[in-house]
Write an enzyme that holds these catalytic residues in place. Structure first.
Site, PDB file in Angstrom:
ATOM      1  N   TYR A 219      -4.483  17.852   8.941  1.00 29.80           N
ATOM      2  CA  TYR A 219      -5.440  16.756   8.862  1.00 29.80           C
ATOM      3  C   TYR A 219      -5.515  16.080  10.245  1.00 29.80           C
ATOM      4  O   TYR A 219      -4.476  15.850  10.884  1.00 29.80           O
ATOM      5  CB  TYR A 219      -4.969  15.768   7.794  1.00 29.80           C
TER       6      TYR A 219
ATOM      7  N   LYS B 220      -7.568  10.449  -1.918  1.00 32.35           N
ATOM      8  CA  LYS B 220      -8.387  11.615  -2.247  1.00 32.35           C
ATOM      9  C   LYS B 220      -8.343  11.887  -3.759  1.00 32.35           C
ATOM     10  O   LYS B 220      -8.775  11.047  -4.522  1.00 32.35           O
ATOM     11  CB  LYS B 220      -7.923  12.808  -1.408  1.00 32.35           C
TER      12      LYS B 220
ATOM     13  N   ASP C  55       2.428  18.016   2.710  1.00 30.92           N
ATOM     14  CA  ASP C  55       1.292  17.151   2.413  1.00 30.92           C
ATOM     15  C   ASP C  55       0.496  17.859   1.318  1.00 30.92           C
ATOM     16  O   ASP C  55      -0.163  18.867   1.572  1.00 30.92           O
ATOM     17  CB  ASP C  55       0.458  16.949   3.688  1.00 30.92           C
TER      18      ASP C  55
ATOM     19  N   ARG D 125       6.767  -7.552  -0.964  1.00 28.77           N
ATOM     20  CA  ARG D 125       6.838  -6.521   0.079  1.00 28.77           C
ATOM     21  C   ARG D 125       7.859  -5.469  -0.337  1.00 28.77           C
ATOM     22  O   ARG D 125       7.698  -4.283  -0.095  1.00 28.77           O
ATOM     23  CB  ARG D 125       7.189  -7.121   1.454  1.00 28.77           C
TER      24      ARG D 125
HETATM   25  C1  LIG Z   1      -6.943  11.821   4.215  1.00 26.46           C
HETATM   26  C2  LIG Z   1      -5.737  12.655   4.465  1.00 26.46           C
HETATM   27  C3  LIG Z   1      -4.580  12.093   5.051  1.00 26.46           C
HETATM   28  C4  LIG Z   1      -4.525  10.661   5.511  1.00 26.46           C
HETATM   29  O1  LIG Z   1      -4.547   9.793   4.432  1.00 26.46           O
HETATM   30  P1  LIG Z   1      -5.165   8.292   4.505  1.00 26.46           P
HETATM   31  O2  LIG Z   1      -4.996   7.831   3.108  1.00 26.46           O
HETATM   32  O3  LIG Z   1      -6.588   8.431   4.949  1.00 26.46           O
HETATM   33  O4  LIG Z   1      -4.340   7.557   5.489  1.00 26.46           O
HETATM   34  C5  LIG Z   1      -3.490  12.913   5.214  1.00 26.46           C
HETATM   35  N1  LIG Z   1      -3.511  14.220   4.869  1.00 26.46           N
HETATM   36  C6  LIG Z   1      -4.609  14.785   4.318  1.00 26.46           C
HETATM   37  C7  LIG Z   1      -4.572  16.227   3.953  1.00 26.46           C
HETATM   38  C8  LIG Z   1      -5.751  14.028   4.105  1.00 26.46           C
HETATM   39  O5  LIG Z   1      -6.843  14.612   3.585  1.00 26.46           O
END
Ligand SMILES: *Cc1c(COP(=O)(O)O)cnc(C)c1O
Length: 393
Positions: free
Chosen positions: A103, A200, A175, A51
């Site tokens: 998002y 992604k 982000d 962990r």
């Molecule tokens: C998909 C996404 C998230 C969330 O990520 P997860 O891995 O699905 O929890 C956050 N920000 C953006 C821009 C995203 O495309």
């Protein structure tokens, strides 16, 4: 060697060394919970319990830190688990300034989870520096940004806004999921922390859910690593391995995503049933100049508005054969989605339109297939829109 080399090289090597005993090149998946200690309280190489740390995750964290020009990286079970860790540092009464085109899941965790604990959020148009400035309060702890945003692909000036946040004693979090560190490195523009959904482009193959935070402040790292260990929600070794495999090809994938997307955006611009194409690489994009300054390429995401509203979007999305109708993005395969009916359906129509998200909006995650096949597929779907919806302009 690693830190002097270019990002394409670091993507493949950073955080990873051949095994000294066997010579095996690839970092193993350490399916392992506990570690032998040399003496009580003296874990070898610091590994004690998975962990807290796991060698596969550590390899990925070093790789990601290197890509983002960061001192450190921390891997989480998902992008939202990473966002959760950052929000959980705040206390009731703390305030966050954030973009108004975030998002959907980020909006949800802010409004439906942390707002209940007394964290306050102000959503602003992050392309408008004046509006961002006006949103700051004495209690503002974070400026939380996405650039490009989803699905409207608006860009904000990381350097200008993070300077503003710093002068108000707030941390800037970017982000960077849509751009990836190959095309944009927010820490180099003054941001304090970078967050990713590794699900992604960094994973890149639609086979893993993962997230991370990267930064330079060692005290923040210590605090977040403590939180991660205290709460759980860290990334498992198999998932870390899959992302490590993904980052090796990040550079070549992003080049192809960007080339394909620019060609498709240009093609869409010439179509009678397409009212507007949104892509940072087009001269018509309102922040095209900023894209050229802040990014080294324009990425694989395109949004466009079809004449004829939601029916046209629906028809288009069901007529493609290569672009698969699905949410998510950033994999090698091309995807199409209709934000008003899918990712952004929970926003009331009037609110959606007011935010600039029109009824005929379609979003493409352009993959790395042959561009001619992709354009032929788009052409086929546009023909279906013309026939079925009788739309001509
Ligand atoms: C998909 C996404 C998230 C969330 O990520 P997860 O891995 O699905 O929890 C956050 N920000 C953006 C821009 C995203 O495309």
């Amino acid at each position: 060697m690693k830190h002097k080399t270019r990002i394409e090289t670091r993507a493949i090597h950073a955080g990873q060394e051949p095994n000294p005993e066997t010579g095996a090149l690839m970092t193993p998946v350490h399916f392992n919970s506990t570690y032998e200690q040399d003496a009580p309280g003296e874990p070898r190489l610091g590994f004690e319990y998975s962990r807290t740390t796991n060698p596969t995750r550590t390899a990925l964290e070093e790789n990601l830190a290197s890509l983002e020009s960061a001192r450190w990286g921390l891997g989480f079970a998902s992008g939202l688990a990473a966002t959760n860790a950052l929000m959980d540092r705040l206390v009731p009464g703390d305030h966050v300034v954030c973009g108004n085109d975030l998002y959907g899941g980020t909006y949800r965790i802010f409004q439906q989870v942390f707002a209940r604990y007394g964290i306050e959020y102000t959503f602003v148009d992050s392309t408008d520096a004046g509006a961002v400035k006006d949103a700051f309060k004495d209690s503002t702890r974070y400026l939380y940004l996405e650039t490009p945003t989803n699905p409207l692909l608006a860009l904000c000036d990381i350097e200008e806004l993070s300077k503003m946040a710093r002068s108000r004693g707030a941390l800037t979090i970017v982000d960077n999921t849509f751009a990836t560190p190959y095309l944009q490195r927010p820490l180099e523009h003054g941001a304090d922390l970078v967050l990713h959904s590794l699900t992604k482009y960094l994973g890149g193959h639609s086979d893993v859910v993962a997230g991370c935070i990267c930064g330079n402040d060692d005290k923040l790292r210590e605090e977040l690593a403590f939180y991660q260990n205290a709460v759980g929600g860290q990334l498992g070794p198999m998932d870390a391995f899959l992302v490590l495999r993904g980052t090796k090809t990040l550079a070549v994938r992003m080049d192809r995503h960007s080339d394909n997307a620019l060609a498709i955006a240009r093609f869409l611009e010439q179509q009678d049933v397409v009212e507007k194409v949104i892509y940072p690489g087009l001269e018509s994009h309102p922040q095209h100049a900023l894209a050229n300054r802040q990014m080294s390429g324009y990425g694989g995401m395109i949004s466009f508005e079809l004449a004829g509203g939601v029916e046209s979007g629906k028809t288009f999305s069901m007529a493609t054969r290569i672009f698969t109708l699905a949410e998510s993005l950033g994999g090698v395969e091309s995807l199409v989605e209709v934000p008003p009916l899918m990712t952004h359906a929970s926003i009331p129509p009037e609110e959606r339109r007011a935010a600039g998200l029109q009824d005929g909006l379609v979003r493409l995650s352009v993959g790395i297939e042959h561009v001619d096949d992709l354009i032929a597929d788009v052409e086929r779907a546009l023909a279906a829109v013309r026939t079925k919806c009788g739309v001509r302009s």
